[in-house]
Design a protein around this motif. Structure first.
Motif, mmCIF file in Angstrom:
data_model
loop_
_atom_site.group_PDB
_atom_site.id
_atom_site.type_symbol
_atom_site.label_atom_id
_atom_site.label_comp_id
_atom_site.label_asym_id
_atom_site.label_seq_id
_atom_site.Cartn_x
_atom_site.Cartn_y
_atom_site.Cartn_z
ATOM 1 N N LEU A 1 10.558 12.517 -6.755
ATOM 2 C CA LEU A 1 11.460 11.549 -6.130
ATOM 3 C C LEU A 1 12.715 12.228 -5.601
ATOM 4 O O LEU A 1 13.308 11.788 -4.621
ATOM 5 N N GLU A 2 13.110 13.325 -6.235
ATOM 6 C CA GLU A 2 14.302 14.053 -5.809
ATOM 7 C C GLU A 2 13.968 15.241 -4.906
ATOM 8 O O GLU A 2 14.676 15.511 -3.932
ATOM 9 N N LEU A 3 12.878 15.938 -5.223
ATOM 10 C CA LEU A 3 12.587 17.201 -4.550
ATOM 11 C C LEU A 3 11.527 17.094 -3.467
ATOM 12 O O LEU A 3 11.453 17.962 -2.595
ATOM 13 N N GLY A 4 10.694 16.075 -3.539
ATOM 14 C CA GLY A 4 9.511 15.996 -2.687
ATOM 15 C C GLY A 4 8.317 16.614 -3.390
ATOM 16 O O GLY A 4 8.461 17.429 -4.302
ATOM 17 N N TYR A 5 7.119 16.207 -2.967
ATOM 18 C CA TYR A 5 5.909 16.674 -3.644
ATOM 19 C C TYR A 5 5.733 18.184 -3.547
ATOM 20 O O TYR A 5 5.459 18.864 -4.543
ATOM 21 N N ALA A 6 5.877 18.740 -2.365
ATOM 22 C CA ALA A 6 5.597 20.161 -2.176
ATOM 23 C C ALA A 6 6.546 21.029 -2.991
ATOM 24 O O ALA A 6 6.120 21.971 -3.671
ATOM 25 N N ALA A 7 7.834 20.722 -2.948
ATOM 26 C CA ALA A 7 8.803 21.506 -3.706
ATOM 27 C C ALA A 7 8.576 21.365 -5.207
ATOM 28 O O ALA A 7 8.798 22.314 -5.974
ATOM 29 N N THR A 8 8.110 20.199 -5.632
ATOM 30 C CA THR A 8 7.858 19.992 -7.059
ATOM 31 C C THR A 8 6.646 20.790 -7.516
ATOM 32 O O THR A 8 6.659 21.380 -8.604
ATOM 33 N N VAL A 9 5.594 20.836 -6.710
ATOM 34 C CA VAL A 9 4.462 21.699 -7.041
ATOM 35 C C VAL A 9 4.930 23.136 -7.193
ATOM 36 O O VAL A 9 4.600 23.818 -8.183
ATOM 37 N N ARG A 10 5.728 23.602 -6.249
ATOM 38 C CA ARG A 10 6.197 24.994 -6.313
ATOM 39 C C ARG A 10 7.067 25.212 -7.548
ATOM 40 O O ARG A 10 6.970 26.269 -8.200
ATOM 41 N N ALA A 11 7.894 24.244 -7.892
ATOM 42 C CA ALA A 11 8.772 24.389 -9.053
ATOM 43 C C ALA A 11 7.970 24.505 -10.345
ATOM 44 O O ALA A 11 8.270 25.338 -11.216
ATOM 45 N N TYR A 12 6.936 23.683 -10.483
ATOM 46 C CA TYR A 12 6.119 23.751 -11.702
ATOM 47 C C TYR A 12 5.301 25.028 -11.752
ATOM 48 O O TYR A 12 5.104 25.618 -12.825
ATOM 49 N N GLN A 13 4.830 25.486 -10.613
ATOM 50 C CA GLN A 13 4.096 26.741 -10.614
ATOM 51 C C GLN A 13 5.012 27.927 -10.899
ATOM 52 O O GLN A 13 4.584 28.917 -11.507
ATOM 53 N N GLN A 14 6.255 27.821 -10.519
ATOM 54 C CA GLN A 14 7.225 28.849 -10.895
ATOM 55 C C GLN A 14 7.430 28.867 -12.407
ATOM 56 O O GLN A 14 7.556 29.934 -13.015
ATOM 57 N N GLY B 1 0.782 -1.235 0.000
ATOM 58 C CA GLY B 1 0.000 0.000 0.000
ATOM 59 C C GLY B 1 0.809 1.277 0.000
ATOM 60 O O GLY B 1 0.252 2.351 0.236
ATOM 61 N N ILE B 2 2.102 1.170 -0.254
ATOM 62 C CA ILE B 2 2.952 2.358 -0.321
ATOM 63 C C ILE B 2 3.684 2.386 -1.662
ATOM 64 O O ILE B 2 4.017 1.333 -2.198
ATOM 65 N N PRO B 3 3.920 3.596 -2.179
ATOM 66 C CA PRO B 3 3.479 4.899 -1.678
ATOM 67 C C PRO B 3 1.971 5.082 -1.842
ATOM 68 O O PRO B 3 1.367 4.509 -2.737
ATOM 69 N N SER B 4 1.392 5.878 -0.969
ATOM 70 C CA SER B 4 -0.041 6.110 -0.974
ATOM 71 C C SER B 4 -0.426 7.147 -2.029
ATOM 72 O O SER B 4 0.110 8.261 -2.045
ATOM 73 N N VAL B 5 -1.369 6.775 -2.873
ATOM 74 C CA VAL B 5 -1.847 7.703 -3.898
ATOM 75 C C VAL B 5 -2.580 8.879 -3.263
ATOM 76 O O VAL B 5 -2.385 10.037 -3.658
ATOM 77 N N THR B 6 -3.416 8.597 -2.284
ATOM 78 C CA THR B 6 -4.162 9.685 -1.656
ATOM 79 C C THR B 6 -3.249 10.608 -0.851
ATOM 80 O O THR B 6 -3.461 11.821 -0.801
ATOM 81 N N ARG B 7 -2.214 10.039 -0.223
ATOM 82 C CA ARG B 7 -1.261 10.878 0.504
ATOM 83 C C ARG B 7 -0.494 11.777 -0.469
ATOM 84 O O ARG B 7 -0.273 12.967 -0.178
ATOM 85 N N ALA B 8 -0.119 11.238 -1.616
ATOM 86 C CA ALA B 8 0.558 12.051 -2.628
ATOM 87 C C ALA B 8 -0.340 13.201 -3.067
ATOM 88 O O ALA B 8 0.103 14.357 -3.165
ATOM 89 N N ALA B 9 -1.606 12.898 -3.335
ATOM 90 C CA ALA B 9 -2.532 13.942 -3.754
ATOM 91 C C ALA B 9 -2.712 14.986 -2.656
ATOM 92 O O ALA B 9 -2.736 16.193 -2.928
ATOM 93 N N GLN B 10 -2.841 14.535 -1.427
ATOM 94 C CA GLN B 10 -3.010 15.453 -0.297
ATOM 95 C C GLN B 10 -1.824 16.419 -0.200
ATOM 96 O O GLN B 10 -2.008 17.632 -0.029
ATOM 97 N N LEU B 11 -0.623 15.901 -0.315
ATOM 98 C CA LEU B 11 0.563 16.749 -0.216
ATOM 99 C C LEU B 11 0.630 17.752 -1.362
ATOM 100 O O LEU B 11 1.041 18.901 -1.168
ATOM 101 N N CYS B 12 0.234 17.325 -2.552
ATOM 102 C CA CYS B 12 0.231 18.242 -3.694
ATOM 103 C C CYS B 12 -0.808 19.338 -3.516
ATOM 104 O O CYS B 12 -0.544 20.515 -3.806
ATOM 105 N N LEU B 13 -1.985 18.977 -3.014
ATOM 106 C CA LEU B 13 -3.018 19.981 -2.764
ATOM 107 C C LEU B 13 -2.582 20.955 -1.681
ATOM 108 O O LEU B 13 -2.796 22.171 -1.794
#
Length: 251
Positions: free
Chosen positions: A231-244, A26-38
């Protein structure tokens, strides 16, 4: 598109499910990934559940739909072929957006858009059903300006421009020609009364230039490159990078 309305980032979590499915833990969790991105500011979550459930499974769709209910203003986008398993999910979940993609059941990944007039008659009633359920419909389309009015004529609300040809031409002499083609297709879509989305192989290198040149871009859906970066940056940093990248393109 102006900075007054930011192009939305919808994170496709299919590849998170693909990794999870290699074991029974059950890992990695799809819902946990989505939660972190949101939590990091992503405006939406995308899934493409295929009939063989090789990545996203039916339960993931239901779990993510439940998660998104706690995030008003964020969107749930379900992609797939409406002649396969997609419509069952649309009827049960009623996401914000259904993206119709002409994939074969055993297709490795999406690699072409709908064609008109060939696909018109089978799409029209399915689009009408989605809209009766209150679900916006986007059609996965090649960047062919002459096809956009036909997409509108069958009832679509938006098109998602298939961007692999642009990504393949990135940093080559063909890059400018591809950008011109996508800009023309987007303008044709706008002229027909369609909203414009885009996705497939967009990444941190090529996204800003695409956003800068393609008019009216409402949403980009990014999965493979996003998860690779996460995988390298983490979900939160990756969201910020794409929004940049998006902000850079709109500047």
């Amino acid at each position: 598109m102006t900075a007054a309305r930011r192009t939305a980032l919808s994170v496709n979590v299919n590849k998170v499910a693909l990794v999870r499915n290699t074991r029974h833990l059950g890992i990695p969790s799809v819902t946990r990934a989505a939660q972190l991105c949101l939590e990091a500011g992503a405006q939406g979550i995308t899934v493409h559940p295929r009939p063989d459930a090789r990545h996203i499974r039916a339960q993931d769709v239901y779990d993510l739909a439940a998660l998104l209910k706690a995030w008003p203003g964020r969107e749930f986008n379900i992609e797939g072929n409406p002649t396969q398993n997609l419509m069952d999910f649309i009827r049960e979940v009623r996401p914000d957006q259904a993206t119709f993609v002409p994939d074969g059941e055993d297709q490795f990944t999406s690699d072409h858009g709908w064609s008109f007039p060939q696909d018109a008659e089978r799409l029209r009633p399915l689009i009408a059903e989605c809209k009766a359920l209150g679900v916006r419909v986007s059609l996965f389309m090649d960047a062919v300006p002459g096809q956009m009015a036909a997409a509108r004529a069958v009832g679509a609300d938006r098109v998602e421009l298939y961007t692999e040809p642009y990504a393949a031409a990135w940093a080559t002499p063909g890059q400018e020609r591809q950008l011109q083609q996508y800009a023309a297709a987007a303008q044709a879509a706008l002229d027909a009364g369609l909203g414009v989305n885009a996705g497939h192989d967009l990444n941190r290198d090529n996204l800003a230039a695409f956003v800068a040149r393609v008019p009216g871009l409402l949403e980009v859906s990014i999965g493979h490159a996003f998860v690779a970066d996460a995988l390298e940056l983490g979900y939160a940093a990756t969201v910020r990078a794409y929004q940049q990248c998006i902000d850079q393109g709109l500047a």
